[in-house]
Write a protein that holds these residues in place. Structure first.
Motif, short mmCIF file in Angstrom:
data_model
loop_
_atom_site.label_atom_id
_atom_site.label_comp_id
_atom_site.label_asym_id
_atom_site.label_seq_id
_atom_site.Cartn_x
_atom_site.Cartn_y
_atom_site.Cartn_z
N LEU A 4 55.86 43.48 31.33
CA LEU A 4 55.08 42.43 30.68
C LEU A 4 55.97 41.44 29.92
O LEU A 4 55.49 40.40 29.48
CB LEU A 4 54.06 43.04 29.73
CG LEU A 4 52.95 43.85 30.39
CD1 LEU A 4 52.04 44.44 29.33
CD2 LEU A 4 52.16 42.99 31.36
N THR A 30 48.44 34.23 38.49
CA THR A 30 48.10 35.53 37.93
C THR A 30 46.70 35.94 38.33
O THR A 30 46.47 37.08 38.75
CB THR A 30 48.22 35.50 36.39
OG1 THR A 30 49.54 35.07 36.05
CG2 THR A 30 47.95 36.85 35.79
N PHE A 31 45.75 35.02 38.24
CA PHE A 31 44.37 35.31 38.63
C PHE A 31 44.28 35.65 40.11
O PHE A 31 43.61 36.62 40.49
CB PHE A 31 43.48 34.10 38.30
CG PHE A 31 42.07 34.27 38.76
CD1 PHE A 31 41.22 35.15 38.11
CD2 PHE A 31 41.59 33.56 39.84
CE1 PHE A 31 39.92 35.32 38.53
CE2 PHE A 31 40.30 33.72 40.28
CZ PHE A 31 39.45 34.60 39.62
N GLY A 33 46.62 36.86 42.05
CA GLY A 33 47.24 38.17 42.25
C GLY A 33 46.33 39.31 41.83
O GLY A 33 46.23 40.33 42.52
N LEU A 34 45.64 39.14 40.70
CA LEU A 34 44.71 40.17 40.24
C LEU A 34 43.53 40.33 41.20
O LEU A 34 43.09 41.46 41.47
CB LEU A 34 44.21 39.85 38.84
CG LEU A 34 45.22 40.03 37.72
CD1 LEU A 34 44.66 39.52 36.40
CD2 LEU A 34 45.62 41.50 37.61
N VAL A 35 43.03 39.23 41.72
CA VAL A 35 41.92 39.30 42.69
C VAL A 35 42.36 40.05 43.93
O VAL A 35 41.63 40.91 44.43
CB VAL A 35 41.42 37.88 43.04
CG1 VAL A 35 40.54 37.91 44.27
CG2 VAL A 35 40.67 37.28 41.88
N VAL A 37 44.76 42.28 44.20
CA VAL A 37 45.01 43.69 43.90
C VAL A 37 43.70 44.46 43.77
O VAL A 37 43.54 45.55 44.33
CB VAL A 37 45.86 43.83 42.61
CG1 VAL A 37 45.85 45.25 42.09
CG2 VAL A 37 47.27 43.37 42.88
N PHE A 38 42.74 43.90 43.05
CA PHE A 38 41.49 44.62 42.82
C PHE A 38 40.58 44.63 44.03
O PHE A 38 39.75 45.52 44.19
CB PHE A 38 40.74 44.04 41.61
CG PHE A 38 41.38 44.40 40.31
CD1 PHE A 38 41.62 45.72 39.97
CD2 PHE A 38 41.79 43.41 39.43
CE1 PHE A 38 42.23 46.06 38.78
CE2 PHE A 38 42.39 43.73 38.23
CZ PHE A 38 42.61 45.06 37.91
N GLN A 40 41.64 44.85 47.12
CA GLN A 40 42.33 45.50 48.23
C GLN A 40 41.57 46.73 48.74
O GLN A 40 41.48 46.95 49.92
CB GLN A 40 43.73 45.91 47.79
CG GLN A 40 44.57 46.47 48.90
CD GLN A 40 45.98 46.76 48.44
OE1 GLN A 40 46.28 46.66 47.26
NE2 GLN A 40 46.84 47.11 49.35
#
Length: 52
Positions: A4, A30-31, A33-35, A37-38, A40
């Protein structure tokens, strides 16, 4: 160095160099990448991957 800590480095770079236009780009990346990852492991994965 923690994972972090990179956000602190980016913030310090933008503050010192006055590169405020980078802030929306960092937030959107960042948003996104989070979308990815979640989503997947969910049923939304085929629909998200067709966008790209």
């Amino acid at each position: 160095m923690s994972k972090l800590a990179i956000f602190g480095e980016i913030w310090a770079f933008m503050r010192v160099r006055k590169k405020w236009w980078l802030f929306p780009i960092v937030i959107m990346l960042t948003f996104l990448g989070l979308v990815l990852v979640f989503a997947q492991g969910s049923a939304l994965a085929p629909f998200i991957y067709t966008i790209f």
